[in-house]
Design a protein around this motif. Structure first.
Motif, PDB file in Angstrom:
ATOM      1  N   SER A   1      73.794  32.255 -50.172  1.00 38.74           N
ATOM      2  CA  SER A   1      72.777  32.938 -49.355  1.00 38.74           C
ATOM      3  C   SER A   1      72.027  31.909 -48.509  1.00 38.74           C
ATOM      4  O   SER A   1      71.362  31.014 -49.056  1.00 38.74           O
ATOM      5  CB  SER A   1      71.775  33.682 -50.251  1.00 38.74           C
ATOM      6  OG  SER A   1      72.394  34.744 -50.909  1.00 38.74           O
TER       7      SER A   1
ATOM      8  N   SER B   1      72.700  41.862 -55.904  1.00 38.88           N
ATOM      9  CA  SER B   1      73.938  41.788 -55.143  1.00 38.88           C
ATOM     10  C   SER B   1      74.513  43.193 -55.052  1.00 38.88           C
ATOM     11  O   SER B   1      74.680  43.863 -56.064  1.00 38.88           O
ATOM     12  CB  SER B   1      74.928  40.846 -55.842  1.00 38.88           C
ATOM     13  OG  SER B   1      76.125  40.764 -55.117  1.00 38.88           O
TER      14      SER B   1
ATOM     15  N   THR C   1      80.527  42.561 -54.992  1.00 39.95           N
ATOM     16  CA  THR C   1      81.228  41.295 -54.838  1.00 39.95           C
ATOM     17  C   THR C   1      82.518  41.359 -55.644  1.00 39.95           C
ATOM     18  O   THR C   1      82.807  42.361 -56.300  1.00 39.95           O
ATOM     19  CB  THR C   1      80.364  40.118 -55.312  1.00 39.95           C
ATOM     20  OG1 THR C   1      81.031  38.884 -55.002  1.00 39.95           O
ATOM     21  CG2 THR C   1      80.138  40.157 -56.825  1.00 39.95           C
TER      22      THR C   1
ATOM     23  N   GLN D   1      77.811  41.482 -48.341  1.00 41.38           N
ATOM     24  CA  GLN D   1      76.725  42.409 -48.674  1.00 41.38           C
ATOM     25  C   GLN D   1      76.563  43.421 -47.534  1.00 41.38           C
ATOM     26  O   GLN D   1      75.911  43.124 -46.525  1.00 41.38           O
ATOM     27  CB  GLN D   1      75.429  41.645 -48.906  1.00 41.38           C
ATOM     28  CG  GLN D   1      75.499  40.635 -50.043  1.00 41.38           C
ATOM     29  CD  GLN D   1      75.835  41.289 -51.379  1.00 41.38           C
ATOM     30  OE1 GLN D   1      75.095  42.135 -51.876  1.00 41.38           O
ATOM     31  NE2 GLN D   1      76.961  40.920 -51.949  1.00 41.38           N
TER      32      GLN D   1
END
Length: 544
Positions: free
Chosen positions: A25, A68, A71, A416
């Protein structure tokens, strides 16, 4: 004292956060990320720029997202690498849910086999199918039985065992079982410690797969050297490398997907190792260099004219072909120039947006820039501040910024979807190129044509620039369709979220989540109060 960076004496592979300082991130410009990465000092492990997580690699500062949305994991990456070997078996020691992606991997494998001119076959993955009792009492015997079944039914040349979150939690000793069954069956049985929570980025799964192959399959004492053989660490892409390297008198040995046991074994006999992407290939290339004496090609990946030139020169130097490489490069420039000029004219004024893995995004962006396409934004699914080699010529982010200029909105985010509206809103993108197909629909719903690039080989080499340019023309032709689609679809997020300009606002202000929770609870209470009042009024009306 050994100076090796990769330790093959251990069955476990160090994860990327500890080894490379990998982050997932971050938001800023490409030049800012390049400066923060401090590649050269970090490769020498001299950096003192640390966020209080000082490990061997000293992790780069990053934004801490409070959740999150989705993923994948290292366990899944092991399945997509080891499961694609043509004559080996992967046993997933896990509940069956961890195998839910196998149908998709089977399709990818067979597409890849066709691209490499190999016979189709079913993906080679079995599951121990753990149930509740196994989680309480252990499942070692189930694993032993599955390995024996795999051996007697399919006669594989090696069997891999992949750990999952569940088997790591209950402490299954896959190393001991692998040793036991290897002695019993007489073939390599290879443990892979790839439980999903091991690393926060799935790329660690690539390294774990390669770690097992390097420890157990690659020939440790090769009796010969194949001086015309180049190892290429690759996924399922079309074989363009053979055509590129043939004029230099070289043959290709693809690692890992769709490879056979013997092709993996001969990796130590090769002249050198290179890759389509340093994110995927740096671990294996560095280990082959350090432990087997096979040099790696220290150059940027072959995307765009400048990088392909450097890559070919680096290969020619190792292969002793420096006397012919310059003429080859010049003839290739002349060959593609007319078509490249025509594409640049047609693509003039367009902006593109790249959304792929880290080093691959640097290369693909270079190709767009060669075509004259503007790039003001990009998402990479993670960022390695340094690669395993630590070689300055493999610093692909620096090569991109130095040769093609800065990218103002360079975001690190691991697939995301909820961040895409804010990220794409600040870009001038006329189209998006995406490696993980599920995100392509989000761009389309925002009215931006997108390409889910399944064949990662498309942009490789000089012809890759031309192939990419032609595909962009096809993407742009759908622009009106995507605009109409956007008018008739909704993304499913609140107006408040869609009005945000900062995709990382929840990392900078996590208290907003509590405020949102309070607002939801308050709204629910108000709704219940209204319903209660209406019911009460209805009841009084009936009584009256």
């Amino acid at each position: 004292m050994s100076t090796r960076k990769i330790n093959l004496s251990m069955s476990e592979c160090s994860n990327r956060e500890m080894r490379l300082g990998t982050i997932t991130s971050w938001d800023g410009s490409a030049s800012e990320l390049l400066k923060a990465s401090d590649y050269e000092d970090r490769s020498a492990k001299k950096t003192d720029k640390c966020c209080g997580k000082r490990g061997r690699a000293c992790q780069l500062c990053e934004l801490n997202m409070p959740f999150s949305q989705e993923t994948t994991c290292a366990h899944a990456m092991v399945a997509c690498q080891i499961g694609n070997l043509t004559d080996c078996i992967l046993v997933e020691h896990s509940p069956i849910g961890c195998s839910a992606q196998q149908h998709g991997l089977n399709v990818s494998m067979n597409i890849g086999l066709a691209r490499r001119h190999k016979q189709p076959q079913t993906i080679s993955i079995l599951s121990t199918n753990l149930l509740e009792n196994d989680m309480v009492f252990g499942a070692s015997n189930k694993l032993r039985q599955t390995i024996r079944d795999a051996y007697y039914r399919y006669s594989p040349k090696a069997i891999f065992i992949s750990m999952a979150c569940s088997t790591a939690i209950i402490g299954e000793d896959i190393d001991s079982i692998a040793d036991e069954l290897q002695n019993e069956l007489g073939i390599e049985v290879i443990p892979l410690h790839c439980e999903g929570f091991r690393s926060k980025h799935w790329s660690t799964g690539f390294d774990i797969s390669q770690h097992g192959i390097l420890r157990s399959i690659v020939e440790k004492n090769p009796k010969k050297k194949q001086k015309d053989l180049i190892n290429i660490v690759q996924l399922w892409g079309t074989d363009y490398f053979s055509d590129i390297l043939k004029p230099l008198g070289l043959r290709v040995n693809y690692l890992v997907d769709m490879a056979s046991y013997d092709e993996l074994k001969q990796a130590s006999e090769a002249l050198a190792t290179t890759t389509f992407c340093h994110t995927l290939g740096s671990y294996m290339a560095t280990a082959l260099e350090e432990h087997f004496g096979v040099p790696q090609i220290n150059a940027p990946q072959p995307y765009g004219i400048a990088a392909t030139d450097e890559w070919l020169r680096a290969i020619a130097k190792v292969a002793g072909k420096e006397d012919i490489v310059e003429e080859y490069i010049e003839s290739e420039h002349r060959r593609i120039q007319p078509e490249l000029d025509a594409l640049r004219e047609k693509l003039k004024g367009l902006y593109g947006f790249v959304m792929t893995g880290s080093a691959y995004a640097h290369g693909l962006t270079s190709v767009l820039k060669e075509l004259g396409v503007g790039v003001d934004g990009s998402i990479v699914f993670h960022h390695d501040p340094v690669y395993d080699s630590g070689n300055e010529h493999q610093n692909t982010l620096k090569f991109l910024v130095d040769n093609y200029g800065d990218i103002p909105y360079f975001t690190v985010s691991k697939t995301q979807p909820f961040q895409l509206p804010a990220i794409l809103k600040r870009s001038k993108a006329d189209f998006v190129i995406i490696r993980h197909g599920g995100l392509a629909t989000i761009a389309a719903k925002l009215g931006i044509p997108s390409l889910a690039m399944g064949d990662e080989s498309i942009p490789i080499g000089y012809d890759g620039i031309i192939r990419t340019g032609k595909i962009i023309l096809n993407i742009i032709a759908r622009k009106r369709f995507d605009r109409i689609l956007a008018r008739h679809t909704e993304l499913g997020y609140t107006d408040w979220w869609l009005s945000q300009e900062d995709p990382f606002i929840l990392a900078r202000h996590p208290e907003l989540l509590d405020e949102e929770d309070k607002a939801v609870i308050h709204t629910e209470k108000e709704n219940k109060s209204v319903i209660h009042t209406e019911n009460k009024a209805e009841g009084e009306k009936e009584v009256g």
